[in-house]
Design an enzyme around this catalytic site. Structure first.
Site, PDB file in Angstrom:
ATOM      1  N   CYS A  36     -62.927 -48.778  58.199  1.00 54.25           N
ATOM      2  CA  CYS A  36     -62.839 -47.757  59.245  1.00 54.25           C
ATOM      3  C   CYS A  36     -64.090 -47.731  60.116  1.00 54.25           C
ATOM      4  O   CYS A  36     -64.128 -47.031  61.118  1.00 54.25           O
ATOM      5  CB  CYS A  36     -62.577 -46.379  58.646  1.00 54.25           C
ATOM      6  SG  CYS A  36     -63.932 -45.794  57.621  1.00 54.25           S
ATOM      7  N   CYS A  65     -66.135 -39.782  61.221  1.00 54.99           N
ATOM      8  CA  CYS A  65     -65.089 -39.108  60.466  1.00 54.99           C
ATOM      9  C   CYS A  65     -65.440 -37.682  60.020  1.00 54.99           C
ATOM     10  O   CYS A  65     -66.443 -37.441  59.359  1.00 54.99           O
ATOM     11  CB  CYS A  65     -64.763 -39.955  59.253  1.00 54.99           C
ATOM     12  SG  CYS A  65     -63.786 -39.131  58.043  1.00 54.99           S
ATOM     13  N   CYS A 109     -63.108 -41.405  52.292  1.00 59.17           N
ATOM     14  CA  CYS A 109     -64.132 -40.643  53.029  1.00 59.17           C
ATOM     15  C   CYS A 109     -65.088 -39.991  52.025  1.00 59.17           C
ATOM     16  O   CYS A 109     -66.310 -39.993  52.231  1.00 59.17           O
ATOM     17  CB  CYS A 109     -63.487 -39.571  53.899  1.00 59.17           C
ATOM     18  SG  CYS A 109     -62.170 -40.183  54.959  1.00 59.17           S
TER      19      CYS A 109
HETATM   20 FE1  FES Z   1     -63.203 -43.775  56.974  1.00 61.85          FE
HETATM   21 FE2  FES Z   1     -63.280 -41.134  56.887  1.00 61.85          FE
HETATM   22  S1  FES Z   1     -61.871 -42.363  57.978  1.00 61.85           S
HETATM   23  S2  FES Z   1     -64.746 -42.500  56.142  1.00 61.85           S
END
Ligand code: FES
Length: 163
Positions: A36, A65, A109
């Site tokens: 991500c 995020c 996350c």
């Molecule tokens: Fe990857 Fe939250 S979407 S750390």
């Protein structure tokens, strides 16, 4: 993500705790998630309390995020007063605290926060950092890591999304 969880995340983000760099930290941990693109860095300062070395304060910096920021905010509060071993014993879902269970797509996350904490607290990492970094040298900010890649270090490339 449920509306309820989204509300709890927004509540944590409305008053995030412990955001920002910490001057004079005893230990620093940085992790990134290649999938991500999130990065999170954590600074930890210890103090002696009743003959034990406990976490006095922890701060963090993160790009992006909201869930990782909310978890880091709660986790940095939760680990205050704990020894490194006690903080390392916390499970991912415990670090998410009052956010409650996270959906499968958001568990990474909280794992990002856990990874930064581990990186900062595990003794071999802390010792390696102390050996590598002369005391008065301030650690680069997370922004520095993105904007001024060191020679021979990791080069980060941003995509413009085709706009
Ligand atoms: Fe990857 Fe939250 S979407 S750390």
């Amino acid at each position: 993500m449920t509306e309820d969880l989204q509300q709890r995340i927004q509540a944590a983000l409305a008053n995030p705790q412990n955001m920002g760099e910490m001057a004079g930290a005893d230990s620093i941990g940085t992790v990134g998630n290649a999938d991500c693109g999130e990065m999170l860095r954590m600074w930890v300062k210890f103090k002696d309390q009743n003959g034990k070395r406990v976490i006095d304060r922890a701060t963090f910096q993160s790009f992006g995020c909201e869930t990782a920021i909310a978890v880091a905010s709660l986790a940095t509060e939760m680990i205050r007063g704990k020894t490194a071993e006690e903080a390392l014993a916390l499970r991912t879902e415990e670090l998410a605290g009052e956010l409650g269970p996270l959906p499968p797509m958001k568990i990474h996350c909280a794992q990002l926060v856990e990874g930064a904490l581990r990186s900062a607290l595990e003794p071999q990492n802390a010792e390696a950092q102390i050996k590598k970094t002369p005391a008065p040298t301030p650690a680069p900010t997370l922004l520095d890591s993105f904007s001024k890649p060191k020679q021979g270090g990791v080069k980060l490339t941003f995509l413009d999304g085709g706009k």
